[in-house]
Design a protein around this motif. Sequence first.
Motif, PDB file in Angstrom:
ATOM      1  N   LEU A 173       0.834  -1.201   0.000  1.00  0.00           N
ATOM      2  CA  LEU A 173       0.000   0.000   0.000  1.00  0.00           C
ATOM      3  C   LEU A 173       0.871   1.253   0.000  1.00  0.00           C
ATOM      4  O   LEU A 173       0.629   2.199  -0.767  1.00  0.00           O
ATOM      5  CB  LEU A 173      -0.917  -0.012   1.218  1.00  0.00           C
ATOM      6  CG  LEU A 173      -2.042   1.017   1.270  1.00  0.00           C
ATOM      7  CD1 LEU A 173      -2.934   0.899   0.059  1.00  0.00           C
ATOM      8  CD2 LEU A 173      -2.849   0.841   2.539  1.00  0.00           C
ATOM      9  N   VAL A 174       1.881   1.268   0.839  1.00  0.00           N
ATOM     10  CA  VAL A 174       2.781   2.424   0.891  1.00  0.00           C
ATOM     11  C   VAL A 174       3.489   2.605  -0.459  1.00  0.00           C
ATOM     12  O   VAL A 174       3.524   3.707  -1.025  1.00  0.00           O
ATOM     13  CB  VAL A 174       3.810   2.252   2.022  1.00  0.00           C
ATOM     14  CG1 VAL A 174       4.902   3.316   1.914  1.00  0.00           C
ATOM     15  CG2 VAL A 174       3.123   2.348   3.377  1.00  0.00           C
ATOM     16  N   LEU A 175       4.032   1.519  -1.006  1.00  0.00           N
ATOM     17  CA  LEU A 175       4.748   1.611  -2.282  1.00  0.00           C
ATOM     18  C   LEU A 175       3.819   2.047  -3.414  1.00  0.00           C
ATOM     19  O   LEU A 175       4.186   2.877  -4.257  1.00  0.00           O
ATOM     20  CB  LEU A 175       5.391   0.263  -2.614  1.00  0.00           C
ATOM     21  CG  LEU A 175       6.506  -0.216  -1.680  1.00  0.00           C
ATOM     22  CD1 LEU A 175       6.941  -1.624  -2.057  1.00  0.00           C
ATOM     23  CD2 LEU A 175       7.688   0.731  -1.716  1.00  0.00           C
TER      24      LEU A 175
ATOM     25  N   LEU B  37      -9.693  -1.619   8.158  1.00  0.00           N
ATOM     26  CA  LEU B  37     -10.060  -0.291   7.672  1.00  0.00           C
ATOM     27  C   LEU B  37      -9.199   0.815   8.296  1.00  0.00           C
ATOM     28  O   LEU B  37      -8.615   1.625   7.558  1.00  0.00           O
ATOM     29  CB  LEU B  37     -11.545  -0.032   7.910  1.00  0.00           C
ATOM     30  CG  LEU B  37     -12.104   1.252   7.305  1.00  0.00           C
ATOM     31  CD1 LEU B  37     -11.811   1.327   5.813  1.00  0.00           C
ATOM     32  CD2 LEU B  37     -13.609   1.334   7.555  1.00  0.00           C
ATOM     33  N   PRO B  38      -9.070   0.890   9.626  1.00  0.00           N
ATOM     34  CA  PRO B  38      -8.182   1.922  10.178  1.00  0.00           C
ATOM     35  C   PRO B  38      -6.725   1.720   9.787  1.00  0.00           C
ATOM     36  O   PRO B  38      -5.982   2.695   9.619  1.00  0.00           O
ATOM     37  CB  PRO B  38      -8.379   1.799  11.693  1.00  0.00           C
ATOM     38  CG  PRO B  38      -8.963   0.458  11.917  1.00  0.00           C
ATOM     39  CD  PRO B  38      -9.767   0.149  10.696  1.00  0.00           C
ATOM     40  N   LEU B  39      -6.293   0.470   9.621  1.00  0.00           N
ATOM     41  CA  LEU B  39      -4.924   0.217   9.166  1.00  0.00           C
ATOM     42  C   LEU B  39      -4.713   0.751   7.754  1.00  0.00           C
ATOM     43  O   LEU B  39      -3.684   1.360   7.444  1.00  0.00           O
ATOM     44  CB  LEU B  39      -4.628  -1.286   9.198  1.00  0.00           C
ATOM     45  CG  LEU B  39      -4.351  -1.915  10.562  1.00  0.00           C
ATOM     46  CD1 LEU B  39      -4.233  -3.418  10.432  1.00  0.00           C
ATOM     47  CD2 LEU B  39      -3.085  -1.331  11.179  1.00  0.00           C
ATOM     48  N   THR B  40      -5.698   0.524   6.893  1.00  0.00           N
ATOM     49  CA  THR B  40      -5.600   1.005   5.516  1.00  0.00           C
ATOM     50  C   THR B  40      -5.518   2.525   5.475  1.00  0.00           C
ATOM     51  O   THR B  40      -4.699   3.104   4.749  1.00  0.00           O
ATOM     52  CB  THR B  40      -6.813   0.520   4.704  1.00  0.00           C
ATOM     53  OG1 THR B  40      -6.869  -0.910   4.725  1.00  0.00           O
ATOM     54  CG2 THR B  40      -6.722   0.990   3.262  1.00  0.00           C
TER      55      THR B  40
ATOM     56  N   PHE C  20       0.174   7.604   5.791  1.00  0.00           N
ATOM     57  CA  PHE C  20       1.617   7.482   5.973  1.00  0.00           C
ATOM     58  C   PHE C  20       2.341   7.588   4.634  1.00  0.00           C
ATOM     59  O   PHE C  20       3.382   8.253   4.514  1.00  0.00           O
ATOM     60  CB  PHE C  20       1.932   6.147   6.643  1.00  0.00           C
ATOM     61  CG  PHE C  20       3.371   5.961   7.027  1.00  0.00           C
ATOM     62  CD1 PHE C  20       3.848   6.437   8.237  1.00  0.00           C
ATOM     63  CD2 PHE C  20       4.252   5.308   6.179  1.00  0.00           C
ATOM     64  CE1 PHE C  20       5.170   6.270   8.594  1.00  0.00           C
ATOM     65  CE2 PHE C  20       5.577   5.133   6.530  1.00  0.00           C
ATOM     66  CZ  PHE C  20       6.035   5.617   7.743  1.00  0.00           C
ATOM     67  N   ALA C  21       1.776   6.938   3.593  1.00  0.00           N
ATOM     68  CA  ALA C  21       2.396   6.975   2.270  1.00  0.00           C
ATOM     69  C   ALA C  21       2.401   8.389   1.697  1.00  0.00           C
ATOM     70  O   ALA C  21       3.394   8.841   1.121  1.00  0.00           O
ATOM     71  CB  ALA C  21       1.660   6.022   1.328  1.00  0.00           C
TER      72      ALA C  21
ATOM     73  N   SER D 182      -6.438  -1.912  -4.303  1.00  0.00           N
ATOM     74  CA  SER D 182      -6.173  -2.202  -5.716  1.00  0.00           C
ATOM     75  C   SER D 182      -4.922  -1.472  -6.198  1.00  0.00           C
ATOM     76  O   SER D 182      -4.212  -1.962  -7.076  1.00  0.00           O
ATOM     77  CB  SER D 182      -7.375  -1.815  -6.577  1.00  0.00           C
ATOM     78  OG  SER D 182      -7.526  -0.413  -6.654  1.00  0.00           O
ATOM     79  N   ILE D 183      -4.641  -0.313  -5.627  1.00  0.00           N
ATOM     80  CA  ILE D 183      -3.443   0.445  -5.996  1.00  0.00           C
ATOM     81  C   ILE D 183      -2.193  -0.232  -5.441  1.00  0.00           C
ATOM     82  O   ILE D 183      -1.128  -0.201  -6.054  1.00  0.00           O
ATOM     83  CB  ILE D 183      -3.543   1.894  -5.472  1.00  0.00           C
ATOM     84  CG1 ILE D 183      -4.745   2.598  -6.109  1.00  0.00           C
ATOM     85  CG2 ILE D 183      -2.263   2.675  -5.748  1.00  0.00           C
ATOM     86  CD1 ILE D 183      -5.054   3.942  -5.493  1.00  0.00           C
TER      87      ILE D 183
END
Length: 420
Positions: free
Chosen positions: A71-73, A162-165, A171-172, A352-353
Amino acid sequence: MTQPAADRFELVTIRLPIAWTFAALVAGLVLGLVLSNTAAIETIVGISAPVGTLWLRALQMTIIPLVASLLVLGIVQMTAAARAGAAARRFVLLVFGVLILSGLITAVLMPMLLAAFPIPASANGLLGTAPDGEQVLPGLADFVTSLVAPNIIAAAAETSTLPLTIFFAAFAVALTRLPDTQRMNLLGFFHATANAMLVVIGWVLFLAPIGVFALALGVAATSGTGAFTALGHYILVVSAMGGVVLLVAYLVAWLLGGIGLLTFARSVMSSQAVALSTQSSLASLPAMLDSSGRLGLRNSTAEFVLPLAVAVFRATSPAMNLAVAIYVAHLAGVELNPAILAAGIAVAIIISIGSVSLPGSISFVVSVGPIAMAMGIPIEPLALLVAVEMLPDIMRTVGNVTMNVAVASVVDRVNTGAEG
């Protein structure tokens, strides 16, 4: 207008025993069916059930760290692309519009489709060891406050997706504001973590034939011949949502790209043929560039948009991944209210990203698992459904490739108008 090389990362390549996993699924179902009425079935299932459960837990343990890293990348890569120029910003806006529409399509149509073509009663065996119990639907206030976790470590321990996402998405974005040295150090950490997790999940999925065989044996013992019917129903229903996105791609090219439907259909057919045979958007890139040439798109647009689309854009992912989650929810009797569906759409779009450039089996687990967790849906059935993902994945790839070319036509038309 190319993406900065420093923000591009290559993930490790993993070869998965897809054919063997599918064969193990069929073998487990057949053996379970043959032995279902024998005295030995309880002993055999008693041995196979722990094996399947261990494999399932090994699969689950990789989801959170892998999703967080990817997710970050993925978001950093998308942000870098948006800064590459006006054309890139238009592309990113169009991508998010399509992804939102993709999720909404399934949220609206999937319940209607399941009402018209109900899940076979025999499909209950697919739940396996999914926990029972009455679901308590959160109120609006509880849902809103749950979006932000006061303790991110506790949220990870509780798999509060959900909160982690939301945290890792923020963060990203924050990473993109840091000095280059700090940003690259942190990105290197997440890149290494993602690759390490991919190696682990590669080991786990290498054992997929054993785990799937063990789980399928128990399913067949419970469901009998209905297990085959249930899996067939699942494949058709989930693929139908991808089919709707495929049709939307033609409308995007026609209404927004200004290309006639027949012209677009003829030009994109070669790309679809490659996608059908390879099940890889990356392998279809040369064919997509050829289709763009047939449509008369400028080389500068096609050569920028299409590689970027292959890297960060999966048009069918929100629709088909959310369809899997809704299917399992109906299977488990989980009630879905608008707030839960909205959470599913949001996670499906963001994930999805982050699920870029992954083999179908890995992206299935990484993408659908967090959606199911965010919606309060059991993820146990995913361990079996991953064995048949090779079939819906055909629709995923064909839909993605077609939408990529459609989006390129829209960007080209907008750029032509802007320059005019």
